[in-house]
Structures are given as C-alpha cells and as structure tokens.
Write a protein that holds these residues in place. Structure first.
Motif, PDB file in Angstrom:
ATOM      1  N   LEU A   1      -3.486   9.955   3.553  1.00 32.07           N
ATOM      2  CA  LEU A   1      -2.421  10.157   4.522  1.00 32.07           C
ATOM      3  C   LEU A   1      -1.634   8.884   4.813  1.00 32.07           C
ATOM      4  CD1 LEU A   1      -4.400  12.344   7.091  1.00 32.07           C
ATOM      5  CD2 LEU A   1      -2.862  13.141   5.280  1.00 32.07           C
ATOM      6  N   THR A   2      -2.107   7.759   4.347  1.00 32.00           N
ATOM      7  CA  THR A   2      -1.445   6.479   4.598  1.00 32.00           C
ATOM      8  C   THR A   2      -1.026   5.864   3.269  1.00 32.00           C
ATOM      9  OG1 THR A   2      -3.689   5.595   4.851  1.00 32.00           O
ATOM     10  CG2 THR A   2      -2.450   6.008   6.860  1.00 32.00           C
ATOM     11  N   ASP A   3      -0.546   4.621   3.291  1.00 26.79           N
ATOM     12  CA  ASP A   3       0.078   4.056   2.096  1.00 26.79           C
ATOM     13  C   ASP A   3      -0.899   3.450   1.104  1.00 26.79           C
ATOM     14  OD1 ASP A   3      -0.688   1.870   3.585  1.00 26.79           O
ATOM     15  OD2 ASP A   3       1.167   0.749   3.248  1.00 26.79           O
ATOM     16  N   GLY A   4      -2.177   3.364   1.466  1.00 31.72           N
ATOM     17  CA  GLY A   4      -3.168   2.834   0.544  1.00 31.72           C
ATOM     18  C   GLY A   4      -3.261   1.325   0.515  1.00 31.72           C
ATOM     19  N   ALA A   5      -2.464   0.623   1.331  1.00 30.79           N
ATOM     20  CA  ALA A   5      -2.455  -0.839   1.265  1.00 30.79           C
ATOM     21  C   ALA A   5      -2.513  -1.517   2.625  1.00 30.79           C
ATOM     22  CB  ALA A   5      -1.202  -1.319   0.525  1.00 30.79           C
ATOM     23  N   SER A   6      -1.912  -0.921   3.648  1.00 31.14           N
ATOM     24  CA  SER A   6      -1.813  -1.572   4.953  1.00 31.14           C
ATOM     25  C   SER A   6      -3.055  -1.303   5.805  1.00 31.14           C
ATOM     26  CB  SER A   6      -0.563  -1.070   5.677  1.00 31.14           C
ATOM     27  OG  SER A   6      -0.631   0.337   5.860  1.00 31.14           O
TER      28      SER A   6
END
Length: 698
Positions: free
Chosen positions: A187-192
């Motif tokens: 559900l998120t960007d995978g990095a932050s």
C-alpha cells in the motif's frame, strides 16, 4: 506514538534485554497504532563513517569449527575481538533464552478474536487467539518481525493492514493482508518510512504518515486499502514529529499532533474537504506544554487528550474546540496518564496511570467522567496497548510484571472482570522464583533524589554480590516494573544484582525532571550514575568493586560516559547501539528524526553548541576509557548509525584498550532476531565472566 525515539526502550528490552519490558503503546484515542568516519580525531568529528571493524578470522567464532565444544556464530553476525565461546555457556543458559511475549495488537471487527504478536521461530509474527487460554494461530511468516497491524473497525474482517520493515531499518511499509488466502498487497511506495494510523468511522479509509516526498517530513496520506490507487497526499507538513490521531464523524476532518520534543507538542485540525489547517493548542508562556493523543467526543464539539498544561504531570481532559476549555476526566492524580483510548461509540475512555513505573488501569464513562470499578486485581507491573473491541464490550491490553512476560488481557467493561487471554512460555523456569523489584532512591550531587528499581539475586548467593547497572534509552524513557526476560539469568544463575536507575531526564516524574538533562546539563545525568555507584557502595550486600554498566541507545551513551568518568569505579561496560559522538550522531541519524534530536541535545550547526557537544562526547575523551568495553550494534540502525560504534571501537583498539565488537548484519536499533539475541547473550555472559566475575567462585 508520534516519534520513534520514545520506543527505544521497548525495542531494546526485547532485543538487547537492557531494560524491563514495557508493553507496546497503542494510539491514544480510536487510532490503532502498532505498539523504534575514518577514525575521528579527539577534538573534532570525522567527515564520514569509519570502516566496520574486521571480522574474526578462522581461529575465532565467525567461522565454522570442528570442535563440538565451541559455538558457531550465525552468518548474520560480524564479530571482532570476541574469543571463542564454549558451548557450555549456551547449555547453561537453558530456557532463559526461550521466554516469549504476546502483546495485544487489535480486535477483529466482528468476532471476539484478538490479533497478538508473538514468536514461535526466529521473529515476532502476528497470531490470532479467540478466547482466554485459546490456541494461538499464526497468520504471518516473515523473516523480519511484524511491527503492528490494524483492522478496519467496520466490516467483515476479511483483511487487515500490517506494518513491516526489512532488517531493522525502520523504513516500514504498509501491506493489506487478505485473510482468505494470505495474499499481500503493498500500500506504500516500498522505500520511505510509513506509519499506521486511524480509520474513518465507517472503516473505508485510514490515514498514515510517510516520508516519501523528501525522506524528512512526515506528510499525511489517506487511502482505502481495498484499492491502493486511492492513495492520496492530503497535507504536507514540516518535521518528523507529526502523527494522525482521529477522524471526525463525517471523515472530513483529521485531528493530528505535532511533537517538537517530549516537553512540547501541539494539536492541529486538518479540514480535508477544503485543505485548511487550524492550530488548536497555542504556545503559552515560556514553559512549553505537552499534548499527547487525541480523539473526538461523541458530539464532535471537543476532543479527549492528555496535557501537562495544568502542572507537572499529564492529565486526561476534554478540550473544547470552540472555547478551548479544559475539563478533567476523573479524579486528578499526581502522576502521568501514560496512555488512553476511547471506545468506537465514544461512550467509554480507558487510561493508564503511571505511578512511578507501575501501571494502573482506569475506566470512565463519557461524557460524565464517572469512574467504573475494575474488580479484578492485577499484579504490579506495566500496562499498555489499550484497545476496545468495536462493539464496546471488551477492552484488550498488555500487562508485563516481574514474574510474567508481556501478555494479553481482556477487561469486560460491563462486569469489571479481567481474563488473561495468553500465558507466554518461560521455558522450564518457575517464574514464581523470579526477583521482584524494590523501589530505591539515592541523593545525587545537588541533593535531588534519583529513583531506581533494584533486583536482588537469590539468597543462596552469599557474600557481597556484583552489580549490573542497566540504563534505559530515550533519554525520554523510563525503566518500569515489567518482566526482565533474559536478565533473570544474571540474577538467578550468576548471582549478580541488577539496578535500573531512572536518572534525570527520565519520563514519569514530572515535566521539570525530564528537562533536567537538556542542553548544557547533559552530564548531570551522568553524575546521577556516579551517585548510584555511591549507593551501591553503601549497601553491605553489594560489591562496589565489581560493577558493570550496560545500556542501549541513549543508555549506550550513558554507558560510554560512565566508562569515561568512572573508569576507576567500574570493572567493565556493555554499550548497545549507543551514541559515541553527539555531532556525528546528529549529522548521520535519519533526516526525519534529526530536528527532534536537536531539540533534546542541541543543534550541532551552532558553533558554540557544537563545541560543547564535542566536549561531552565519549569519543573525545576515549583516552579516559580504561576498562574493557563490549560494543553491540545493528548494521541497519537508522537512529544511532553503525558509524557511532565503528569509531569508538577503532579508537579504543588503537589505544590498546580491551574492546569486543558484535554487529548484526540484518538488525537495526537492537537485535530482534532470536538467533542474534542468543549469540549476543552468550557473548555477554563470556564478557561478564572474563571481566566482572573473574576470580569469583563459580
């Protein structure tokens, strides 16, 4: 919790066993947050991180050996200077390394089944339990621990959202976990770095923070996890101390908190429909005020929160949105309200009073504030993780006591009775024999009383006993009366007494006390450790000639500082993910937490402050460290970078000071994987036997 530094003690209690365990703190209100230089010259910080110390060679523990009497170090660790560890040490530890915990995480929205987090293999994973004493069904099977999870408060419970990082780096990502097939959807960007946050009342959306815009500021996003494409940035903010707390009934307003420091925080209201924001709690006077947590009342005209604006301690109040009137909920107490949550229908509020390190559970009706009786008497310990079932009948929480690991309990709010839902294993040990803490106090240099918890070894150990002084992290933390897990081994099997000091700067003793170590007063807390050594010398049962200092995170800095200032009064020290140089720490800690730490320690960009920070940094005075030091570090630590460990180890090696080093390649701010925790414990025991207990009868 809005800022990661305030959970240091939690992580280190589980990973490094450097403080009594405290249950995970849930969101205050209805939000269900999961319970985280080439060598420096002596007079100036280095420009870049030092190289990691060399690993041991074929003669040391880093490689496999044909000798069955020698332990083989896991491939996930690097070591330097640690001698081969005899298998007999691990055999002697026995089941002290097998204790578990099972904190409450969240309720299923329909069934009375509870998500808990516990470990059956190497890391903590999500399990489900459906009744008191019921079987624990494991739901997740990752190599890294799961941080937290949250169900939508309305719906069929077909999915929940979980949070997980990789290798302890704390850059957590949010995932939808579908119960039917275990499918995961990112559900998120995978990095932050991302947080979990509150749901709208209808369970259709939830808010969270993310650093994806610039890796520094924790902006607000809203998403329907059923459709990741709905993810939307709703507010850009400045700083790393922001947290969403609650949605208004219509879902158009978002209540949020901005923490500047442990002493200063503010509540804001974001109108998501028109894009405006309103500051609800203005700064008043010279002394800042802390506001912690928040939830809308049933009529939406006020919010429930805690504040220390009326005195030394945080009290539970309602704050009128129109008139800003503060109205206490329940009888006032001379202690902090450390946590609270409200029921989904806003008719009940549960809170925890932190009575000097002992948790007391309270339950009040809303809006009357009438206190409901709780009929079941709980053991003295630490309480956290408050979580109402959406139907309002059951309240789950986590309790940890000296003789019981952190386990899940459930209060029936109608009957006032409590059931223990989980009973975590303590191996083959008898927890009834574990030492109970004794509250002790000693006078420091300025006649201020410093509190601490003292654990005595069993009576079968005669003569003056060696002492471990275990310093909590933070510094905005507190050692409490929770389960001390593996540290029971030091008491019960080695006969070593344990003292947990709450030096100035600790939370739980009023807002004045927590400010006493700020800025140029930093080393006053170190003086409190010196006074603790005086207290040890005054006790006829303790051996002031055999003292070891150990601590994690900020407690690691305190360990290094004690090694500098009290080299002639201690035998050895164990520094776990500790700060060795405040300037390089502030320059290299992750950007999202840098400003928060500058408020506590000072801004290294100011020449005068920089000079003072260098002056008090242990690395600057490393020549004064004369006693053996064991340094333990996670390679992926975003809070205290591994360079802090590398530079102090390199400096001491060059000077010829005995120093051991252990680094977890797949760890962050403390070790979380059991295989790494086990080896850390075995190495610590060897270190103690070599330098603290040398010459004593076994």
């Amino acid at each position: 919790m809005p800022t990661s530094h305030r959970v240091c003690l939690l992580l280190l209690a589980a990973a490094a066993c450097s403080a009594p365990s405290q249950p995970q703190k849930a969101a205050s209100g209805p939000a269900k947050l999961a319970p985280p230089p080439p060598k420096a010259d002596a007079d100036k910080p280095a420009d870049k991180p030092a190289e990691a110390p060399h690993t041991t060679t074929a003669t040391g523990p880093a490689t496999a050996t044909s000798d069955p009497n020698i332990l083989v170090m896991p491939d996930s660790l690097l070591a330097d200077g640690i001698p081969a560890i005899q298998r007999a040490i691990a055999d002697g530890v026995g089941t002290y390394s097998e204790t578990r915990s099972a904190p409450a995480i969240d309720w299923h929205p329909v069934d009375h089944s509870l998500l808990i987090r516990t470990r059956f293999a190497d890391t903590d994973q999500l399990h489900e339990v459906k009744m008191a004493g019921g079987d624990r069904r494991q739901l997740t099977f990752f190599s890294d621990r799961v941080g937290g999870a949250t169900y939508p408060p309305v719906g069929d419970g077909s999915f929940f959202v979980l949070s997980k990082d990789v290798g302890g780096n704390e850059f957590a990502q949010n995932w939808r976990f579908d119960r039917a097939d275990g499918k995961l959807t990112l559900l998120t960007d995978g990095a932050s770095k991302n947080s979990l946050g509150p749901w709208t009342r209808d369970g259709q959306r939830y808010a969270y923070t993310s650093t994806r815009r610039n890796k520094k500021d924790t902006d607000f996003y809203v998403v329907d996890p059923r459709d990741p494409a709905t993810d939307k940035l709703v507010a850009e903010v400045e700083g790393g101390g922001w947290a969403p707390l609650d949605f208004s009934a219509d879902g158009n307003q978002l209540l949020a908190m901005n923490e500047v420091s442990v002493n200063e925080s503010y509540l804001w209201l974001f109108d998501l429909a028109v894009g405006t924001r309103t500051l609800l709690t203005e700064k008043t006077g010279e002394t800042p005020i802390s506001w912690d947590g928040g939830a809308f009342t049933a009529d939406g005209k006020a919010i429930i929160t805690t504040t220390d604006g009326n005195g030394e301690f945080r009290e539970l109040v309602t704050l009128g949105l129109a008139d800003k009137k503060r109205t206490p909920i329940g009888k006032p107490v001379p202690w902090d309200i450390s946590d609270f949550t409200v029921s989904h229908d806003r008719k009940l509020v549960a809170s925890i009073v932190n009575e000097g390190g002992v948790g007391k559970l309270r339950l009040h009706d809303l809006p009357s504030g009438r206190e409901r009786p709780i009929k079941t008497q709980l053991p003295m310990g630490t309480i956290g993780g408050l979580n109402f079932h959406p139907d309002g009948r059951l309240l789950a929480f986590t309790l940890s006591s000296a003789r019981s690991p952190a386990d899940s309990y459930v209060l029936d709010v109608k009957t006032g009775t409590i059931e223990r839902w989980t009973e975590s294993e303590v191996g083959t040990l008898n927890p009834a024999t574990f030492s109970e803490p004794e509250l002790v106090k000693w006078k420091s240099f300025d006649e201020r009383e410093i509190p601490g918890f003292y654990y005595r070894p069993p009576a079968r150990f005669t003569g003056k006993r060696p002492v471990i002084v275990l310093v909590h992290g933070g510094p905005e933390g507190q050692s409490q009366t929770g389960f001390i897990y593996r540290n029971n081994y030091y008491l019960n099997e080695l006969g070593v007494a344990v003292l947990y000091p709450n030096v100035r700067g600790s939370t739980g003793y009023g807002k004045t006390y927590v400010r006493l170590d700020n800025g140029v007063q930093r080393e006053d807390s170190v003086k409190d450790l010196g006074a603790a050594l005086d207290w040890i010398a005054s006790r006829p049962e303790l051996d002031a000639e055999r003292v070891m200092i150990m601590g994690g995170s900020y407690g690691g800095y305190m360990t290094l500082a004690a090694s500098v200032h009290f080299a002639d009064r201690i035998r050895c020290a164990v520094d776990i993910v500790g700060i060795s140089n405040f300037v390089t720490f502030l320059e290299n800690t992750e950007a999202y937490r840098r400003d928060l730490r500058r408020v506590e320690y000072g801004d290294e960009r100011d020449p005068e402050i920089r000079k003072k920070l260098l002056e008090i940094s242990p690395l600057t005075r490393a020549a004064d460290i004369k006693k053996p030091l064991f340094v333990i570090q996670g390679k992926n630590d975003p809070r205290v970078p591994a360079s802090e460990a590398h530079q102090i180890v390199a400096n001491l090696k060059e000077r010829g000071t005995p120093v051991w080093y252990l680094e977890g390649k797949d760890e962050g701010h403390g070790f979380s994987k059991k295989r790494n925790q086990d080896y850390q414990m075995y190495a610590t025991i060897l270190f103690m036997k070599t330098f603290l207990l040398d010459g004593m009868p076994q």
